[in-house]
Structures are given as C-alpha cells and as structure tokens.
Design an enzyme around this catalytic site. Structure first.
Site, PDB file in Angstrom:
ATOM      1  N   HIS A   1       0.832  -1.206   0.000  1.00  0.00           N
ATOM      2  CA  HIS A   1       0.000   0.000   0.000  1.00  0.00           C
ATOM      3  C   HIS A   1       0.871   1.264   0.000  1.00  0.00           C
ATOM      4  O   HIS A   1       0.690   2.156  -0.840  1.00  0.00           O
ATOM      5  CB  HIS A   1      -0.917  -0.011   1.228  1.00  0.00           C
ATOM      6  CG  HIS A   1      -1.806   1.187   1.344  1.00  0.00           C
ATOM      7  ND1 HIS A   1      -3.097   1.196   0.883  1.00  0.00           N
ATOM      8  CD2 HIS A   1      -1.583   2.426   1.859  1.00  0.00           C
ATOM      9  CE1 HIS A   1      -3.627   2.403   1.116  1.00  0.00           C
ATOM     10  NE2 HIS A   1      -2.732   3.165   1.710  1.00  0.00           N
ATOM     11  N   GLU A   2       1.818   1.318   0.915  1.00  0.00           N
ATOM     12  CA  GLU A   2       2.657   2.524   0.999  1.00  0.00           C
ATOM     13  C   GLU A   2       3.526   2.661  -0.248  1.00  0.00           C
ATOM     14  O   GLU A   2       3.723   3.771  -0.760  1.00  0.00           O
ATOM     15  CB  GLU A   2       3.523   2.517   2.266  1.00  0.00           C
ATOM     16  CG  GLU A   2       2.724   2.520   3.574  1.00  0.00           C
ATOM     17  CD  GLU A   2       1.711   3.658   3.713  1.00  0.00           C
ATOM     18  OE1 GLU A   2       1.838   4.674   3.016  1.00  0.00           O
ATOM     19  OE2 GLU A   2       0.779   3.498   4.526  1.00  0.00           O
TER      20      GLU A   2
HETATM   21 ZN   LIG Z   1      -2.735   5.168   2.035  1.00  0.00          ZN
END
Ligand SMILES: [Zn+2]
Ligand SMILES: [Zn+2]
Length: 184
Positions: free
Chosen positions: A130-131
């Site tokens: 996600h990051e």
């Molecule tokens: Zn995020």
C-alpha cells in the site's frame, strides 16, 4: 538494476524484515534487499504524544537514498503519527522515493488478542505494498478489496488483498511499470 531497499528503524526485528522480501519481490517484481544499518527514530519522538512523527522519519530517510535505490521502505516497530491523526499504520511520499510503516498496530496483541503470526505477516505485506503504491503515485482506491483501499483500522486491512485492482494497475504511470510484475 535498482533495488527496493528495506530500512530497519529502531529495534524492529530484523528477521521479520528479511521474511518480507520474497513476498514483496513476488508482488512488485523488483529485487528487494535489507539495508545493513538501522535508523534510530528517537529524533522523531514527541513526548506530548508518546509517538513518532512519520513525516520526520521520511525526511531523514531521504538522505540515505543512493544511486541503487528504486524505493526505500522503512520498517518500524514504534507507534507512528502525523499531527492531524491519532496514529498512522504508515506514510509515504507521493511519487517516491520513501515510505515507512510500523508493525506496532498490526499485531493482534495490540488489541488484547492472542498472537497470530500468519495474520500479522499478511498485514505487514499489505501495508508495505500500500505505501509503496503511494510512492508510485497511486491514491486511495474505492474498491475495498484493492490493496490501495484506505484503512483506518486493521479490520479493513484484513478485508483487502495484497494486489492492485484493475483500475489501479491501469493508473500506474508507464515509467512506473518498469519492473512491476504481471500479478499486480
Ligand atoms: Zn494510504
Ligand atoms: Zn484499486
């Protein structure tokens, strides 16, 4: 070839980080290594909050970027925050190069529940992807199953998968697709 570099932050378990490499490599299709040194996060500790300011950690990480760096992902065990939120699971620089996440609130024990290592590992991988997705200029996705869905609670992380949905995959800028595997 440029590398995804994982940077241990503070006293995070190094074995945990080494274990994450194969899964991240398989999903992103980029070679991944664990940097031999650590970043001491004490400069980012704020006594009034008893937490560590993630944006300050990202800024410090930038000075460690080298010609070999594709992206640098810091992995911490301490509780992270940004001033407008009570906590963050992680933070990233939109379009790169640095991102950071914390294991602190991804463990079942944090919520008074019995340890579940398998679940914990899945959460770590999803949060990492996600990051890193943000460093590839991806914003939050409305599809709750997509890894880019926003998560303000671990239950939401557990609902989603570790892969990008069709539209997020399509939104990756062409230059970002270099080294990105088909199974994204
Ligand atoms: Zn995020
Ligand atoms: Zn998506």
């Amino acid at each position: 070839m440029k590398l995804l570099q994982l940077l241990p932050i503070g006293n995070v378990d190094a074995g945990l980080i080494v274990d994450m490499c194969p899964a991240i490599e398989a999903i992103l299709g980029v070679p991944c290594n664990v940097l031999p040194d650590r970043l001491d996060p004490e400069f980012a500790f704020h006594r009034e909050r008893q937490q560590y300011h993630s944006s300050e950690i990202l800024k410090r990480m930038q000075s460690r970027i080298t010609a070999d760096t594709w992206r640098m992902l810091g992995i911490a065990a301490v509780d992270l925050y940004v001033p407008i939120l009570t906590f963050v699971f992680g933070e990233a620089q939109m379009s790169g190069p640095c991102a950071v996440l914390s294991s602190h609130r991804l463990r079942q024990e944090f919520y008074g529940l019995p340890c579940d290592l398998e679940l914990f590992r899945h959460r770590m991988i999803k949060e990492a992807i996600h990051e890193l997705g943000h460093t590839l200029n991806l914003r939050h996705c409305d599809d709750y199953r997509c890894v880019m869905a926003s998560s303000h609670a671990v239950e939401r992380i557990d609902l989603k998968g570790s892969a990008l949905c069709e539209s997020c995959r399509a939104a990756l800028m062409p230059s970002m697709k270099v080294g990105v595997a088909q199974n994204w």
